[in-house]
Design an enzyme around this catalytic site. Structure first.
Site, PDB file in Angstrom:
ATOM      1  N   ARG A   1       0.855  -1.184   0.000  1.00  0.00           N
ATOM      2  CA  ARG A   1       0.000   0.000   0.000  1.00  0.00           C
ATOM      3  C   ARG A   1       0.888   1.230   0.000  1.00  0.00           C
ATOM      4  O   ARG A   1       2.006   1.197   0.536  1.00  0.00           O
ATOM      5  CB  ARG A   1      -0.864   0.059   1.271  1.00  0.00           C
ATOM      6  CG  ARG A   1      -2.176  -0.708   1.188  1.00  0.00           C
ATOM      7  CD  ARG A   1      -3.165  -0.062   0.223  1.00  0.00           C
ATOM      8  NE  ARG A   1      -4.412  -0.787   0.149  1.00  0.00           N
ATOM      9  CZ  ARG A   1      -4.681  -1.817  -0.663  1.00  0.00           C
ATOM     10  NH1 ARG A   1      -3.765  -2.248  -1.502  1.00  0.00           N
ATOM     11  NH2 ARG A   1      -5.863  -2.403  -0.656  1.00  0.00           N
TER      12      ARG A   1
ATOM     13  N   GLU B   1      -1.872   8.097  -3.828  1.00  0.00           N
ATOM     14  CA  GLU B   1      -2.215   7.732  -5.209  1.00  0.00           C
ATOM     15  C   GLU B   1      -3.674   8.091  -5.521  1.00  0.00           C
ATOM     16  O   GLU B   1      -4.503   8.107  -4.611  1.00  0.00           O
ATOM     17  CB  GLU B   1      -1.977   6.223  -5.436  1.00  0.00           C
ATOM     18  CG  GLU B   1      -2.847   5.309  -4.590  1.00  0.00           C
ATOM     19  CD  GLU B   1      -2.491   3.833  -4.788  1.00  0.00           C
ATOM     20  OE1 GLU B   1      -1.324   3.448  -4.678  1.00  0.00           O
ATOM     21  OE2 GLU B   1      -3.446   3.078  -5.057  1.00  0.00           O
TER      22      GLU B   1
ATOM     23  N   HIS C   1      -1.031   0.604  -9.555  1.00  0.00           N
ATOM     24  CA  HIS C   1      -1.792  -0.267  -8.640  1.00  0.00           C
ATOM     25  C   HIS C   1      -2.563  -1.350  -9.414  1.00  0.00           C
ATOM     26  O   HIS C   1      -3.801  -1.407  -9.373  1.00  0.00           O
ATOM     27  CB  HIS C   1      -2.758   0.588  -7.787  1.00  0.00           C
ATOM     28  CG  HIS C   1      -3.204  -0.085  -6.527  1.00  0.00           C
ATOM     29  ND1 HIS C   1      -3.498   0.587  -5.376  1.00  0.00           N
ATOM     30  CD2 HIS C   1      -3.414  -1.402  -6.240  1.00  0.00           C
ATOM     31  CE1 HIS C   1      -3.874  -0.266  -4.426  1.00  0.00           C
ATOM     32  NE2 HIS C   1      -3.828  -1.477  -4.938  1.00  0.00           N
TER      33      HIS C   1
HETATM   34  C1  DGY Z   1      -6.229  -5.242  -3.031  1.00  0.00           C
HETATM   35  O1  DGY Z   1      -6.988  -6.146  -3.301  1.00  0.00           O
HETATM   36  O2  DGY Z   1      -6.039  -4.853  -1.871  1.00  0.00           O
HETATM   37  C2  DGY Z   1      -5.535  -4.595  -4.163  1.00  0.00           C
HETATM   38  O3  DGY Z   1      -4.511  -3.750  -3.723  1.00  0.00           O
HETATM   39  C3  DGY Z   1      -6.540  -3.832  -4.993  1.00  0.00           C
HETATM   40  O4  DGY Z   1      -6.974  -2.735  -4.271  1.00  0.00           O
END
Ligand code: DGY
Length: 328
Positions: A240, A269, A287
Protein backbone atom coordinates in the site's frame (compact mmCIF):
# COMPACT_ATOMS: atom_id res chain seq x y z
CA UNK A 1 -42.11 -6.81 -2.65
CA UNK A 2 -39.48 -4.04 -2.55
CA UNK A 3 -35.94 -5.20 -3.19
CA UNK A 4 -33.25 -4.11 -0.70
CA UNK A 5 -31.43 -0.99 -1.94
CA UNK A 6 -27.67 -1.11 -2.44
CA UNK A 7 -24.97 1.14 -3.90
CA UNK A 8 -22.33 -0.16 -6.29
CA UNK A 9 -19.85 2.65 -5.76
CA UNK A 10 -17.45 1.90 -8.64
CA UNK A 11 -17.93 0.33 -12.08
CA UNK A 12 -17.78 -3.47 -12.14
CA UNK A 13 -18.18 -6.26 -14.70
CA UNK A 14 -21.68 -6.12 -16.30
CA UNK A 15 -22.26 -9.84 -15.62
CA UNK A 16 -21.77 -9.31 -11.89
CA UNK A 17 -23.87 -6.14 -11.89
CA UNK A 18 -26.71 -8.05 -13.59
CA UNK A 19 -26.74 -10.63 -10.78
CA UNK A 20 -27.03 -7.86 -8.19
CA UNK A 21 -29.79 -6.14 -10.17
CA UNK A 22 -31.88 -9.32 -10.07
CA UNK A 23 -32.15 -9.27 -6.30
CA UNK A 24 -31.42 -5.67 -5.28
CA UNK A 25 -32.51 -2.18 -6.21
CA UNK A 26 -29.05 -1.05 -7.41
CA UNK A 27 -27.81 2.53 -7.50
CA UNK A 28 -24.89 2.11 -9.91
CA UNK A 29 -21.93 4.45 -10.43
CA UNK A 30 -22.05 3.94 -14.19
CA UNK A 31 -19.56 6.73 -14.88
CA UNK A 32 -17.04 5.23 -12.43
CA UNK A 33 -16.14 8.63 -11.03
CA UNK A 34 -14.39 8.52 -7.65
CA UNK A 35 -16.90 9.89 -5.14
CA UNK A 36 -15.90 12.61 -2.71
CA UNK A 37 -16.78 11.72 0.91
CA UNK A 38 -19.86 13.99 0.59
CA UNK A 39 -20.99 12.28 -2.65
CA UNK A 40 -20.50 8.83 -1.16
CA UNK A 41 -22.49 9.87 1.89
CA UNK A 42 -25.28 11.22 -0.30
CA UNK A 43 -25.41 8.13 -2.51
CA UNK A 44 -25.49 5.82 0.53
CA UNK A 45 -28.68 7.34 1.92
CA UNK A 46 -31.35 4.66 2.13
CA UNK A 47 -28.95 1.85 1.15
CA UNK A 48 -28.53 -1.29 3.26
CA UNK A 49 -25.45 -2.47 1.40
CA UNK A 50 -22.58 -1.14 -0.67
CA UNK A 51 -19.93 -2.58 -2.94
CA UNK A 52 -16.83 -0.41 -2.69
CA UNK A 53 -13.22 -0.17 -3.82
CA UNK A 54 -10.15 1.16 -2.01
CA UNK A 55 -11.01 4.71 -3.05
CA UNK A 56 -14.19 4.71 -0.92
CA UNK A 57 -13.56 5.63 2.72
CA UNK A 58 -16.00 4.18 5.24
CA UNK A 59 -15.60 6.04 8.53
CA UNK A 60 -17.53 6.88 11.69
CA UNK A 61 -19.08 10.09 10.30
CA UNK A 62 -20.38 8.29 7.21
CA UNK A 63 -21.78 5.45 9.32
CA UNK A 64 -23.51 7.89 11.65
CA UNK A 65 -25.18 9.58 8.67
CA UNK A 66 -26.31 6.20 7.30
CA UNK A 67 -27.71 4.18 10.23
CA UNK A 68 -29.64 1.89 7.83
CA UNK A 69 -26.39 0.48 6.37
CA UNK A 70 -25.76 -3.22 7.19
CA UNK A 71 -22.84 -4.33 5.02
CA UNK A 72 -20.00 -2.85 2.96
CA UNK A 73 -18.24 -5.31 0.66
CA UNK A 74 -14.82 -4.14 -0.48
CA UNK A 75 -13.60 -5.34 -3.87
CA UNK A 76 -10.02 -5.67 -2.56
CA UNK A 77 -8.18 -7.82 -0.07
CA UNK A 78 -6.75 -4.67 1.58
CA UNK A 79 -9.27 -2.72 3.63
CA UNK A 80 -7.41 0.27 5.02
CA UNK A 81 -10.23 2.39 3.55
CA UNK A 82 -12.51 0.89 6.25
CA UNK A 83 -12.63 1.97 9.87
CA UNK A 84 -13.50 -1.57 10.95
CA UNK A 85 -13.81 -0.62 14.63
CA UNK A 86 -16.39 2.05 13.79
CA UNK A 87 -18.18 -0.38 11.46
CA UNK A 88 -18.38 -3.03 14.18
CA UNK A 89 -19.73 -0.50 16.67
CA UNK A 90 -22.29 0.72 14.13
CA UNK A 91 -23.44 -2.84 13.43
CA UNK A 92 -22.10 -2.84 9.87
CA UNK A 93 -20.47 -5.94 8.44
CA UNK A 94 -17.19 -5.43 6.55
CA UNK A 95 -16.01 -7.93 3.94
CA UNK A 96 -13.00 -8.13 1.62
CA UNK A 97 -11.82 -10.43 -1.18
CA UNK A 98 -9.03 -12.69 0.14
CA UNK A 99 -7.59 -15.77 -1.60
CA UNK A 100 -9.00 -15.14 -5.08
CA UNK A 101 -6.16 -12.72 -5.88
CA UNK A 102 -3.25 -14.35 -4.03
CA UNK A 103 -1.43 -16.09 -6.88
CA UNK A 104 -2.08 -13.34 -9.44
CA UNK A 105 -0.73 -10.71 -7.07
CA UNK A 106 2.29 -12.86 -6.23
CA UNK A 107 2.95 -13.24 -9.98
CA UNK A 108 2.93 -9.48 -10.32
CA UNK A 109 5.17 -8.96 -7.30
CA UNK A 110 7.70 -11.29 -8.85
CA UNK A 111 7.35 -9.65 -12.28
CA UNK A 112 7.96 -6.24 -10.72
CA UNK A 113 11.01 -7.60 -8.88
CA UNK A 114 12.43 -8.92 -12.16
CA UNK A 115 11.61 -5.78 -14.14
CA UNK A 116 13.31 -3.71 -11.44
CA UNK A 117 16.39 -5.88 -11.05
CA UNK A 118 16.86 -6.23 -14.81
CA UNK A 119 16.10 -2.56 -15.55
CA UNK A 120 13.40 -3.38 -18.07
CA UNK A 121 11.48 -0.11 -18.27
CA UNK A 122 14.60 2.05 -18.09
CA UNK A 123 16.12 0.18 -21.03
CA UNK A 124 12.86 0.22 -22.98
CA UNK A 125 12.62 4.01 -22.63
CA UNK A 126 16.22 4.25 -23.90
CA UNK A 127 15.37 2.11 -26.92
CA UNK A 128 12.13 3.96 -27.72
CA UNK A 129 13.97 7.28 -27.51
CA UNK A 130 16.25 6.10 -30.34
CA UNK A 131 19.31 6.11 -28.11
CA UNK A 132 20.38 2.52 -28.87
CA UNK A 133 23.14 2.87 -31.42
CA UNK A 134 25.51 0.11 -30.33
CA UNK A 135 25.87 -2.82 -27.92
CA UNK A 136 28.19 -2.32 -24.98
CA UNK A 137 29.37 -4.69 -22.24
CA UNK A 138 27.74 -2.90 -19.32
CA UNK A 139 24.63 -1.54 -21.02
CA UNK A 140 21.78 -1.79 -18.47
CA UNK A 141 23.67 -4.39 -16.47
CA UNK A 142 21.39 -5.07 -13.52
CA UNK A 143 21.20 -7.29 -10.48
CA UNK A 144 21.07 -11.08 -10.49
CA UNK A 145 17.71 -12.58 -9.51
CA UNK A 146 18.30 -16.37 -9.48
CA UNK A 147 20.39 -17.51 -6.54
CA UNK A 148 20.21 -14.13 -4.80
CA UNK A 149 18.68 -13.34 -1.39
CA UNK A 150 15.01 -12.42 -1.39
CA UNK A 151 13.72 -10.59 1.69
CA UNK A 152 9.96 -10.50 2.22
CA UNK A 153 8.48 -8.08 4.75
CA UNK A 154 4.95 -9.28 5.50
CA UNK A 155 4.48 -13.02 5.11
CA UNK A 156 0.75 -13.42 4.57
CA UNK A 157 -0.69 -15.42 1.69
CA UNK A 158 0.76 -13.15 -1.01
CA UNK A 159 4.17 -12.99 0.67
CA UNK A 160 4.21 -16.77 0.83
CA UNK A 161 3.33 -16.97 -2.87
CA UNK A 162 6.28 -14.72 -3.72
CA UNK A 163 8.56 -16.79 -1.45
CA UNK A 164 7.57 -20.01 -3.25
CA UNK A 165 8.22 -18.45 -6.64
CA UNK A 166 11.64 -17.24 -5.51
CA UNK A 167 12.74 -20.39 -3.69
CA UNK A 168 11.33 -23.07 -5.97
CA UNK A 169 11.50 -21.28 -9.32
CA UNK A 170 14.65 -19.19 -9.02
CA UNK A 171 16.72 -20.95 -6.36
CA UNK A 172 16.65 -17.85 -4.16
CA UNK A 173 17.65 -17.82 -0.53
CA UNK A 174 14.43 -16.54 1.09
CA UNK A 175 14.36 -14.63 4.38
CA UNK A 176 11.25 -13.05 5.84
CA UNK A 177 10.02 -10.88 8.67
CA UNK A 178 6.44 -10.78 9.90
CA UNK A 179 4.50 -9.88 13.05
CA UNK A 180 4.17 -13.60 13.76
CA UNK A 181 6.36 -16.44 12.62
CA UNK A 182 4.99 -19.04 10.18
CA UNK A 183 4.51 -22.64 11.27
CA UNK A 184 7.52 -24.92 10.62
CA UNK A 185 5.47 -26.63 7.86
CA UNK A 186 4.79 -23.35 6.05
CA UNK A 187 8.40 -22.22 6.48
CA UNK A 188 9.54 -25.49 4.92
CA UNK A 189 7.02 -25.18 2.09
CA UNK A 190 8.20 -21.62 1.31
CA UNK A 191 11.85 -22.54 2.03
CA UNK A 192 11.90 -19.32 4.05
CA UNK A 193 13.95 -18.40 7.14
CA UNK A 194 12.60 -16.02 9.78
CA UNK A 195 14.95 -13.09 10.53
CA UNK A 196 14.73 -9.69 12.23
CA UNK A 197 13.69 -6.70 10.13
CA UNK A 198 17.23 -5.36 10.49
CA UNK A 199 18.86 -8.57 9.25
CA UNK A 200 16.44 -8.69 6.34
CA UNK A 201 17.23 -5.12 5.30
CA UNK A 202 20.96 -5.65 5.64
CA UNK A 203 21.22 -8.97 3.82
CA UNK A 204 18.55 -9.05 1.11
CA UNK A 205 19.42 -8.36 -2.51
CA UNK A 206 15.72 -7.80 -3.22
CA UNK A 207 13.29 -6.56 -0.58
CA UNK A 208 9.58 -7.06 -1.31
CA UNK A 209 6.94 -5.33 0.84
CA UNK A 210 3.62 -7.07 1.36
CA UNK A 211 2.55 -5.71 4.76
CA UNK A 212 -1.02 -4.45 5.25
CA UNK A 213 -1.32 -0.71 5.82
CA UNK A 214 -2.16 0.57 9.32
CA UNK A 215 -1.03 3.39 11.58
CA UNK A 216 1.68 1.01 12.89
CA UNK A 217 2.98 0.06 9.44
CA UNK A 218 3.07 3.68 8.17
CA UNK A 219 6.56 4.32 6.74
CA UNK A 220 7.78 0.79 7.50
CA UNK A 221 10.55 1.75 5.07
CA UNK A 222 11.88 5.29 5.40
CA UNK A 223 15.31 6.92 5.27
CA UNK A 224 16.65 4.91 8.24
CA UNK A 225 15.63 1.58 6.69
CA UNK A 226 16.90 2.52 3.23
CA UNK A 227 20.24 3.40 4.83
CA UNK A 228 20.51 -0.17 6.11
CA UNK A 229 20.00 -1.77 2.69
CA UNK A 230 22.85 -2.81 0.40
CA UNK A 231 23.69 -0.17 -2.24
CA UNK A 232 23.13 -2.89 -4.86
CA UNK A 233 19.69 -3.84 -3.48
CA UNK A 234 16.25 -3.33 -5.00
CA UNK A 235 13.01 -2.53 -3.19
CA UNK A 236 9.55 -3.57 -4.40
CA UNK A 237 6.29 -2.26 -2.90
CA UNK A 238 3.06 -4.02 -3.86
CA UNK A 239 1.47 -3.48 -0.44
CA UNK A 240 0.00 0.00 0.00
CA UNK A 241 1.05 3.58 -0.42
CA UNK A 242 2.32 4.90 2.90
CA UNK A 243 4.22 1.71 3.75
CA UNK A 244 7.20 3.44 2.09
CA UNK A 245 8.18 7.05 2.66
CA UNK A 246 8.14 7.97 -1.05
CA UNK A 247 10.11 11.22 -0.60
CA UNK A 248 12.89 9.36 1.23
CA UNK A 249 12.87 6.63 -1.42
CA UNK A 250 13.12 9.14 -4.29
CA UNK A 251 16.14 10.70 -2.56
CA UNK A 252 17.74 7.28 -1.98
CA UNK A 253 17.26 6.38 -5.65
CA UNK A 254 18.66 9.72 -6.77
CA UNK A 255 21.71 9.27 -4.52
CA UNK A 256 22.06 5.63 -5.67
CA UNK A 257 21.76 4.72 -1.98
CA UNK A 258 19.96 1.63 -3.29
CA UNK A 259 20.12 0.42 -6.89
CA UNK A 260 16.47 0.50 -7.93
CA UNK A 261 12.84 0.25 -6.88
CA UNK A 262 9.60 -1.14 -8.30
CA UNK A 263 6.41 0.51 -7.08
CA UNK A 264 2.80 -0.45 -7.73
CA UNK A 265 1.38 1.67 -4.89
CA UNK A 266 2.03 5.24 -3.79
CA UNK A 267 1.41 7.66 -0.94
CA UNK A 268 -1.63 9.72 -1.98
CA UNK A 269 -2.21 7.73 -5.21
CA UNK A 270 -3.22 8.26 -7.94
CA UNK A 271 -0.82 11.17 -7.39
CA UNK A 272 2.82 10.07 -7.57
CA UNK A 273 5.61 11.92 -5.75
CA UNK A 274 7.09 14.22 -8.43
CA UNK A 275 10.67 13.25 -7.56
CA UNK A 276 9.89 9.58 -8.27
CA UNK A 277 8.86 10.55 -11.78
CA UNK A 278 12.26 12.12 -12.36
CA UNK A 279 14.52 9.23 -11.34
CA UNK A 280 15.27 6.58 -13.99
CA UNK A 281 15.97 3.65 -11.65
CA UNK A 282 12.37 3.03 -10.64
CA UNK A 283 9.66 0.96 -12.32
CA UNK A 284 6.24 2.55 -11.76
CA UNK A 285 2.87 0.83 -12.29
CA UNK A 286 -0.63 2.14 -11.41
CA UNK A 287 -1.79 -0.27 -8.64
CA UNK A 288 -2.41 -3.21 -10.97
CA UNK A 289 -0.97 -6.15 -9.02
CA UNK A 290 -4.29 -8.04 -9.01
CA UNK A 291 -5.32 -6.89 -12.48
CA UNK A 292 -5.91 -9.91 -14.66
CA UNK A 293 -9.37 -10.27 -16.17
CA UNK A 294 -9.97 -13.57 -14.39
CA UNK A 295 -8.87 -12.32 -10.99
CA UNK A 296 -10.67 -8.99 -11.14
CA UNK A 297 -13.82 -10.92 -12.16
CA UNK A 298 -13.34 -13.26 -9.18
CA UNK A 299 -12.90 -10.27 -6.86
CA UNK A 300 -16.07 -8.58 -8.14
CA UNK A 301 -17.97 -11.85 -7.87
CA UNK A 302 -16.82 -12.45 -4.29
CA UNK A 303 -17.79 -8.91 -3.25
CA UNK A 304 -21.22 -9.40 -4.85
CA UNK A 305 -21.59 -12.86 -3.29
CA UNK A 306 -20.87 -11.34 0.12
CA UNK A 307 -23.67 -8.79 -0.38
CA UNK A 308 -26.13 -11.42 -1.55
CA UNK A 309 -25.18 -13.97 1.11
CA UNK A 310 -25.45 -11.47 3.97
CA UNK A 311 -28.46 -9.42 2.93
CA UNK A 312 -30.51 -12.37 1.63
CA UNK A 313 -29.34 -15.22 3.88
CA UNK A 314 -27.67 -13.50 6.88
CA UNK A 315 -24.22 -15.08 6.41
CA UNK A 316 -21.32 -13.48 4.50
CA UNK A 317 -18.51 -15.52 2.92
CA UNK A 318 -15.46 -13.52 3.96
CA UNK A 319 -16.41 -11.31 6.95
CA UNK A 320 -13.82 -9.09 8.59
CA UNK A 321 -15.79 -8.34 11.76
CA UNK A 322 -18.67 -9.39 13.91
CA UNK A 323 -21.01 -6.40 14.05
CA UNK A 324 -22.05 -5.59 17.59
CA UNK A 325 -23.88 -2.30 17.19
CA UNK A 326 -27.41 -1.23 16.37
CA UNK A 327 -27.87 -2.49 12.79
CA UNK A 328 -26.82 -6.14 13.35
C1 DGY B 1 -6.23 -5.24 -3.03
O1 DGY B 1 -6.99 -6.15 -3.30
O2 DGY B 1 -6.04 -4.85 -1.87
C2 DGY B 1 -5.54 -4.60 -4.16
O3 DGY B 1 -4.51 -3.75 -3.72
C3 DGY B 1 -6.54 -3.83 -4.99
O4 DGY B 1 -6.97 -2.74 -4.27
Amino acid sequence: MNKPAILVARAIFPEVLAQLQQVFDVDYNQGDEVFTPAELNHRLHGKVGALTAGSDRIDAALLQANPQLRIVANMAVGYNNFDVTAMTAAGVLATNTPDVLTETTADFGFALLMATARRMTESEHFLRAGQWTKWSYDMFAGAEVHGSTLGILGMGRIGQGIARRGAHGFGMNVVYHNRSRLSPELEADCKARYVSKQELLQTADHVVLVVPYSAESHHTVGAAELAQMKPTATLVNIARGGIVDDAALAQALKDKRIAAAGLDVFEGEPAVHPELLKVPNVVLTPHIASATVKTRMAMAQLAADNLMAYLLRGQALTPLNTPSGPAA
